[in-house]
Design an enzyme around this catalytic site. Structure first.
Site, short mmCIF file in Angstrom:
data_model
loop_
_atom_site.label_atom_id
_atom_site.label_comp_id
_atom_site.label_asym_id
_atom_site.label_seq_id
_atom_site.Cartn_x
_atom_site.Cartn_y
_atom_site.Cartn_z
N LYS A 322 0.82 -1.22 0.00
CA LYS A 322 0.00 0.00 0.00
C LYS A 322 0.85 1.26 0.00
CE LYS A 322 -4.24 -2.00 1.80
NZ LYS A 322 -5.30 -2.01 2.84
N ARG A 356 -3.21 -10.42 5.39
CA ARG A 356 -3.74 -10.40 4.03
C ARG A 356 -2.66 -9.83 3.10
NH1 ARG A 356 -6.71 -6.94 0.60
NH2 ARG A 356 -8.37 -7.99 -0.59
#
Length: 379
Positions: A322, A356
């Site tokens: 991210k 995740r």
């Protein structure tokens, strides 16, 4: 005699056994082997003074404002420091006190148990606009990619039909269902749902029920709709609820949380209670790394993730590749594996039980080495 300054995070039980401590002694000493920090906001001076004396009486300590000792009717913040054994004794004392200290007693009784090993959730997206292009699949390569993740050791595989990147607009139920239908049917037809847990990254009840009817075991809902607990109850599956600001299309970063941990904690207080009331038995919490939060807020949530163990739920963290990483080290999405591994290791150390990620094999390797390191002892 010989002396060794050893790592304070060494396996306490192994050290005790090398010393020759009894099993009962190990259980007793373990509660004294590490300190906990409990930050207290807006405590009145009379309460702080009472708590400080009680803390000292059990061997703990309360760090207070410099003016607290004067007993003025003002509020300030404080830091309670103690071992598990000390805080357990302190909670019994505070049950007898006023000034809101009974609420502290209840908090001190909560077990903040961290997982021994993390479970790895691989990410695959059946769309053309997810932020990490390498995670995108279609009907032609879906089985190949899924089997690769299974071989790499994934515990979960999260399938998504729509992007939730900031600014993305929901494509609608019909389009989402069109994208996911054939892949879900292939997963079920080949018995892959028997090899690993599948989750559907969706907030649409129709799509979710189709997946659950075909062997999926988790609802991964970024909208944290507690009413989906009814579906979780019906299929006895896991329900993951995430925190974010608004929705992906209208999501804005809030740089001015009055109290980051309190506001997100209050959010889950309501959501988890309602979901449990509706019958969900297996609730997972996702603090929503990257969803309407600054880079620093994301790091603070990972650093203080232990707080969310108060809900007695599994914690899921997904910081994979991210933009948080780019904020601190300029990099493109395909260059962020190292940063992802670091953030996920810290998340696990602070309480996350499900990681995740787009990179299953690399994470399995990293956690295998971490586990071996934890078990490496001199005695």
């Amino acid at each position: 005699m010989k002396f060794y300054n050893i790592n304070e995070k060494s396996d306490f039980d192994v050290i005790c056994k090398s010393v020759g401590v009894s099993v009962a002694g190990i259980n007793l000493m373990r509660e004294k082997s590490s300190l906990s920090f409990v930050y207290i906001k807006d405590i009145k001076s009379p309460a702080a003074n009472i708590l400080k004396q009680d803390a000292i009486s059990v061997g703990a300590e309360l760090v207070t404002h410099k003016d607290t000792i004067f007993g003025l009717d003002t509020s300030s913040n404080a830091l309670l420091i103690g071992t598990d054994a000390q805080l357990k004794k302190l909670s019994k004392k505070e049950k007898l006190q006023d000034f809101g200290l009974k609420n502290l007693a209840k908090f001190l009784e909560i077990s903040f148990n961290k997982p021994e090993n993390p479970k790895i959730m691989g990410v695959l997206n059946i769309n053309n606009d997810s932020f990490n292009a390498s995670s995108r699949i279609d009907i032609d390569n879906a089985l190949l990619c899924i089997n690769k993740m299974i071989d790499d050791g994934a515990d979960y595989i999260d399938i998504g039909g729509v992007s939730s990147r900031p600014g993305s607009v929901y494509v609608g139920r019909d389009e989402e269902f069109r994208r996911i239908k054939d892949v879900i049917l292939q997963i079920n037809a080949h018995g892959l749902d028997k090899k690993v847990k599948f989750s559907l990254d969706s907030f649409d009840e129709y799509c979710l029920e189709f997946a659950l009817n075909h062997g999926f075991k988790m609802i991964n809902d970024i909208s944290a709709n507690e009413n989906l607990a009814l579906l979780a109850k019906k299929y006895d599956c896991e329900l993951c609820m995430m925190h974010m600001q608004n929705d992906p299309a209208t999501m804005q970063i809030n740089p001015h949380y009055d109290d980051l941990l309190a506001e997100i904690s209050d959010f889950f207080e309501h959501k988890v209670l309602k979901a449990r009331d509706l019958g969900a038995k297996h609730i997972v919490i996702d603090v929503g790394i990257g969803f309407g939060k600054t880079a620093e807020q994301n790091l603070l949530l990972i650093k203080h993730l232990k707080h969310f163990l108060k809900f007695q739920c599994d914690l899921l963290v997904g910081a994979s590749r991210k933009s948080l990483i780019n904020h601190y080290f300029k990099s493109e999405v395909h260059e962020r594996l190292s940063g992802s591994l670091y953030l996920h290791l810290k998340a696990f150390e602070n309480g996350a039980s499900i990681i995740r990620t787009h990179d299953v094999s690399e994470h399995k390797q990293m956690f295998a080495l971490h586990s071996a390191y934890q078990k490496a002892n001199l005695w």
